[in-house]
Motif scaffolding. Structure first.
Motif, PDB file in Angstrom:
ATOM      1  N   SER A   8       0.834  -1.193   0.000  1.00 50.60           N
ATOM      2  CA  SER A   8       0.000   0.000   0.000  1.00 50.60           C
ATOM      3  C   SER A   8       0.876   1.252   0.000  1.00 50.60           C
ATOM      4  O   SER A   8       1.984   1.251   0.546  1.00 50.60           O
ATOM      5  CB  SER A   8      -0.901   0.002   1.239  1.00 50.60           C
ATOM      6  N   THR A   9       0.356   2.317  -0.588  1.00 53.53           N
ATOM      7  CA  THR A   9       1.103   3.579  -0.639  1.00 53.53           C
ATOM      8  C   THR A   9       0.472   4.673   0.208  1.00 53.53           C
ATOM      9  O   THR A   9       1.072   5.723   0.381  1.00 53.53           O
ATOM     10  CB  THR A   9       1.172   4.108  -2.085  1.00 53.53           C
ATOM     11  N   GLY A  10      -0.719   4.462   0.689  1.00 50.60           N
ATOM     12  CA  GLY A  10      -1.426   5.522   1.400  1.00 50.60           C
ATOM     13  C   GLY A  10      -2.339   6.316   0.475  1.00 50.60           C
ATOM     14  O   GLY A  10      -3.116   7.148   0.930  1.00 50.60           O
ATOM     15  N   TYR A  11      -2.251   6.081  -0.821  1.00 47.06           N
ATOM     16  CA  TYR A  11      -3.136   6.705  -1.794  1.00 47.06           C
ATOM     17  C   TYR A  11      -4.129   5.641  -2.255  1.00 47.06           C
ATOM     18  O   TYR A  11      -3.739   4.504  -2.544  1.00 47.06           O
ATOM     19  CB  TYR A  11      -2.355   7.231  -2.999  1.00 47.06           C
ATOM     20  N   ILE A  12      -5.388   6.019  -2.353  1.00 47.29           N
ATOM     21  CA  ILE A  12      -6.424   5.075  -2.768  1.00 47.29           C
ATOM     22  C   ILE A  12      -6.153   4.622  -4.195  1.00 47.29           C
ATOM     23  O   ILE A  12      -5.917   5.431  -5.089  1.00 47.29           O
ATOM     24  CB  ILE A  12      -7.826   5.713  -2.664  1.00 47.29           C
ATOM     25  N   GLY A  13      -6.187   3.302  -4.415  1.00 42.78           N
ATOM     26  CA  GLY A  13      -6.023   2.741  -5.747  1.00 42.78           C
ATOM     27  C   GLY A  13      -4.607   2.741  -6.277  1.00 42.78           C
ATOM     28  O   GLY A  13      -4.384   2.433  -7.447  1.00 42.78           O
ATOM     29  N   VAL A  14      -3.627   3.078  -5.435  1.00 41.72           N
ATOM     30  CA  VAL A  14      -2.228   3.094  -5.857  1.00 41.72           C
ATOM     31  C   VAL A  14      -1.448   2.131  -4.973  1.00 41.72           C
ATOM     32  O   VAL A  14      -1.532   2.195  -3.752  1.00 41.72           O
ATOM     33  CB  VAL A  14      -1.608   4.508  -5.745  1.00 41.72           C
ATOM     34  N   TYR A  15      -0.720   1.225  -5.584  1.00 42.62           N
ATOM     35  CA  TYR A  15       0.123   0.308  -4.827  1.00 42.62           C
ATOM     36  C   TYR A  15       1.411   0.083  -5.601  1.00 42.62           C
ATOM     37  O   TYR A  15       1.571   0.552  -6.730  1.00 42.62           O
ATOM     38  CB  TYR A  15      -0.607  -1.013  -4.555  1.00 42.62           C
ATOM     39  N   TYR A  16       2.350  -0.601  -4.971  1.00 35.99           N
ATOM     40  CA  TYR A  16       3.607  -0.887  -5.652  1.00 35.99           C
ATOM     41  C   TYR A  16       4.062  -2.303  -5.341  1.00 35.99           C
ATOM     42  O   TYR A  16       3.623  -2.916  -4.365  1.00 35.99           O
ATOM     43  CB  TYR A  16       4.701   0.116  -5.273  1.00 35.99           C
ATOM     44  N   ILE A  17       4.940  -2.780  -6.188  1.00 38.51           N
ATOM     45  CA  ILE A  17       5.618  -4.045  -5.942  1.00 38.51           C
ATOM     46  C   ILE A  17       7.114  -3.758  -6.004  1.00 38.51           C
ATOM     47  O   ILE A  17       7.542  -2.783  -6.627  1.00 38.51           O
ATOM     48  CB  ILE A  17       5.228  -5.139  -6.961  1.00 38.51           C
ATOM     49  N   PHE A  31       5.083   1.138  -9.583  1.00 38.96           N
ATOM     50  CA  PHE A  31       3.749   1.555  -9.160  1.00 38.96           C
ATOM     51  C   PHE A  31       2.674   1.097 -10.137  1.00 38.96           C
ATOM     52  O   PHE A  31       2.869   1.111 -11.350  1.00 38.96           O
ATOM     53  CB  PHE A  31       3.697   3.074  -8.994  1.00 38.96           C
ATOM     54  N   TYR A  32       1.535   0.722  -9.566  1.00 43.26           N
ATOM     55  CA  TYR A  32       0.355   0.297 -10.311  1.00 43.26           C
ATOM     56  C   TYR A  32      -0.833   1.094  -9.800  1.00 43.26           C
ATOM     57  O   TYR A  32      -0.834   1.561  -8.655  1.00 43.26           O
ATOM     58  CB  TYR A  32       0.078  -1.199 -10.093  1.00 43.26           C
ATOM     59  N   ILE A  33      -1.835   1.247 -10.653  1.00 43.49           N
ATOM     60  CA  ILE A  33      -3.083   1.900 -10.239  1.00 43.49           C
ATOM     61  C   ILE A  33      -4.254   0.984 -10.557  1.00 43.49           C
ATOM     62  O   ILE A  33      -4.192   0.175 -11.477  1.00 43.49           O
ATOM     63  CB  ILE A  33      -3.279   3.276 -10.936  1.00 43.49           C
ATOM     64  N   ARG A  34      -5.301   1.134  -9.751  1.00 46.47           N
ATOM     65  CA  ARG A  34      -6.561   0.420  -9.977  1.00 46.47           C
ATOM     66  C   ARG A  34      -7.667   1.461  -9.957  1.00 46.47           C
ATOM     67  O   ARG A  34      -7.688   2.337  -9.091  1.00 46.47           O
ATOM     68  CB  ARG A  34      -6.801  -0.608  -8.868  1.00 46.47           C
ATOM     69  N   TYR A  35      -8.585   1.356 -10.919  1.00 50.31           N
ATOM     70  CA  TYR A  35      -9.688   2.311 -10.995  1.00 50.31           C
ATOM     71  C   TYR A  35     -10.820   1.729 -11.824  1.00 50.31           C
ATOM     72  O   TYR A  35     -10.659   0.700 -12.483  1.00 50.31           O
ATOM     73  CB  TYR A  35      -9.211   3.643 -11.605  1.00 50.31           C
ATOM     74  N   LYS A  36     -11.966   2.413 -11.759  1.00 48.83           N
ATOM     75  CA  LYS A  36     -13.103   2.029 -12.578  1.00 48.83           C
ATOM     76  C   LYS A  36     -13.472   3.198 -13.477  1.00 48.83           C
ATOM     77  O   LYS A  36     -13.441   4.352 -13.067  1.00 48.83           O
ATOM     78  CB  LYS A  36     -14.310   1.664 -11.711  1.00 48.83           C
ATOM     79  N   LEU A  37     -13.835   2.858 -14.696  1.00 47.81           N
ATOM     80  CA  LEU A  37     -14.297   3.855 -15.659  1.00 47.81           C
ATOM     81  C   LEU A  37     -15.467   3.246 -16.404  1.00 47.81           C
ATOM     82  O   LEU A  37     -15.333   2.174 -16.995  1.00 47.81           O
ATOM     83  CB  LEU A  37     -13.164   4.239 -16.619  1.00 47.81           C
ATOM     84  N   TYR A  42     -10.111  -1.406 -14.155  1.00 52.25           N
ATOM     85  CA  TYR A  42      -8.816  -1.423 -14.834  1.00 52.25           C
ATOM     86  C   TYR A  42      -7.700  -1.499 -13.804  1.00 52.25           C
ATOM     87  O   TYR A  42      -7.813  -0.972 -12.708  1.00 52.25           O
ATOM     88  CB  TYR A  42      -8.610  -0.155 -15.680  1.00 52.25           C
ATOM     89  N   GLU A  43      -6.626  -2.145 -14.173  1.00 52.33           N
ATOM     90  CA  GLU A  43      -5.418  -2.199 -13.359  1.00 52.33           C
ATOM     91  C   GLU A  43      -4.254  -2.025 -14.326  1.00 52.33           C
ATOM     92  O   GLU A  43      -4.113  -2.783 -15.282  1.00 52.33           O
ATOM     93  CB  GLU A  43      -5.333  -3.543 -12.635  1.00 52.33           C
ATOM     94  N   GLU A  44      -3.449  -0.986 -14.093  1.00 59.94           N
ATOM     95  CA  GLU A  44      -2.386  -0.666 -15.032  1.00 59.94           C
ATOM     96  C   GLU A  44      -1.079  -0.367 -14.325  1.00 59.94           C
ATOM     97  O   GLU A  44      -1.067   0.216 -13.252  1.00 59.94           O
ATOM     98  CB  GLU A  44      -2.747   0.581 -15.853  1.00 59.94           C
ATOM     99  N   LYS A  45       0.003  -0.743 -14.981  1.00 57.64           N
ATOM    100  CA  LYS A  45       1.339  -0.385 -14.515  1.00 57.64           C
ATOM    101  C   LYS A  45       1.579   1.072 -14.892  1.00 57.64           C
ATOM    102  O   LYS A  45       1.330   1.476 -16.029  1.00 57.64           O
ATOM    103  CB  LYS A  45       2.372  -1.291 -15.181  1.00 57.64           C
ATOM    104  N   VAL A  46       2.056   1.859 -13.929  1.00 58.81           N
ATOM    105  CA  VAL A  46       2.316   3.269 -14.187  1.00 58.81           C
ATOM    106  C   VAL A  46       3.806   3.503 -14.425  1.00 58.81           C
ATOM    107  O   VAL A  46       4.184   4.254 -15.305  1.00 58.81           O
ATOM    108  CB  VAL A  46       1.807   4.149 -13.028  1.00 58.81           C
ATOM    109  N   GLY A  47       4.647   2.840 -13.659  1.00 58.63           N
ATOM    110  CA  GLY A  47       6.082   2.991 -13.849  1.00 58.63           C
ATOM    111  C   GLY A  47       6.814   3.026 -12.531  1.00 58.63           C
ATOM    112  O   GLY A  47       6.247   2.759 -11.470  1.00 58.63           O
ATOM    113  N   SER A  48       8.087   3.398 -12.582  1.00 55.41           N
ATOM    114  CA  SER A  48       8.918   3.452 -11.383  1.00 55.41           C
ATOM    115  C   SER A  48       9.659   4.781 -11.348  1.00 55.41           C
ATOM    116  O   SER A  48       9.648   5.548 -12.307  1.00 55.41           O
ATOM    117  CB  SER A  48       9.916   2.297 -11.391  1.00 55.41           C
TER     118      SER A  48
END
Length: 189
Positions: A8-17, A31-37, A42-48
């Protein structure tokens, strides 16, 4: 998505591995994000940080843009990129010109394009160009210019189309090696 443990990162829908950096072999956070549209999750890799300067806060902003529809989901964006395969010679030349602007020959290429190619086939889709179009262009040029000029113009068309094929903007011309027959036939006459 990821096989590693999520943190967990402390931000909603944002986590990391935690993975190993391919650059220096040290551990890094990806970092990855999870959201609904529109009701679709959706779950997407954002980067490092090392490859893109991504922080948890930046990932959260990216997530917000995705949720509001400001930025499309990566899967939707890839699909729309795949669907566009109809480019005109004019559009390809602009991309070619930007990518190859450091070439010494670019001023000459621009002049050849503007003077000879744009008026004849510039607005045509690459897929719609036929051997007849090339033959007509060759005939028109041969009547007014020397064989070497014809060769330069036809070679430029080939280079533009080959660049478009290389970057995935268009399929190759459907009649073999672009302009090669026309080049040789233009020089033999």
């Amino acid at each position: 998505m990821p096989a590693n443990e999520r943190h967990s990162t402390g931000y909603i829908g944002v986590y990391y591995i935690v993975t190993t950096s391919p650059v220096d072999g040290k551990p890094e956070k990806v970092f990855y994000i999870r959201y609904k549209l529109d009701g679709i999750a959706y779950e997407e890799k954002v980067g490092s940080w090392s490859r893109g300067g991504i922080t948890p806060a930046k990932a959260s902003h990216i997530r917000a843009d995705k949720m509001t529809g400001k930025t499309p989901p990566k899967s939707v964006q890839r699909e729309s990129d795949k669907k566009r395969t109809r480019y005109t010679i004019d559009e390809l030349f602009e991309e070619f010109r930007e990518a190859k602007k450091s070439l010494k020959s670019m001023p000459f290429d621009i002049n050849r394009y503007e003077k000879h190619i744009r008026p004849v086939i510039g607005s045509k889709d690459v897929a719609a160009i036929t051997p007849n179009d090339i033959t007509k262009l060759t005939g028109k040029l041969s009547a007014q210019y020397k064989a070497q000029t014809v060769k330069h113009v036809l070679t430029l068309i080939r280079r533009i189309v080959n660049y478009g094929v290389y970057v995935g903007m268009c399929p190759p011309l459907g009649f073999g090696s672009p302009c090669r027959k026309s080049i040789t036939s233009g020089l033999n006459s």
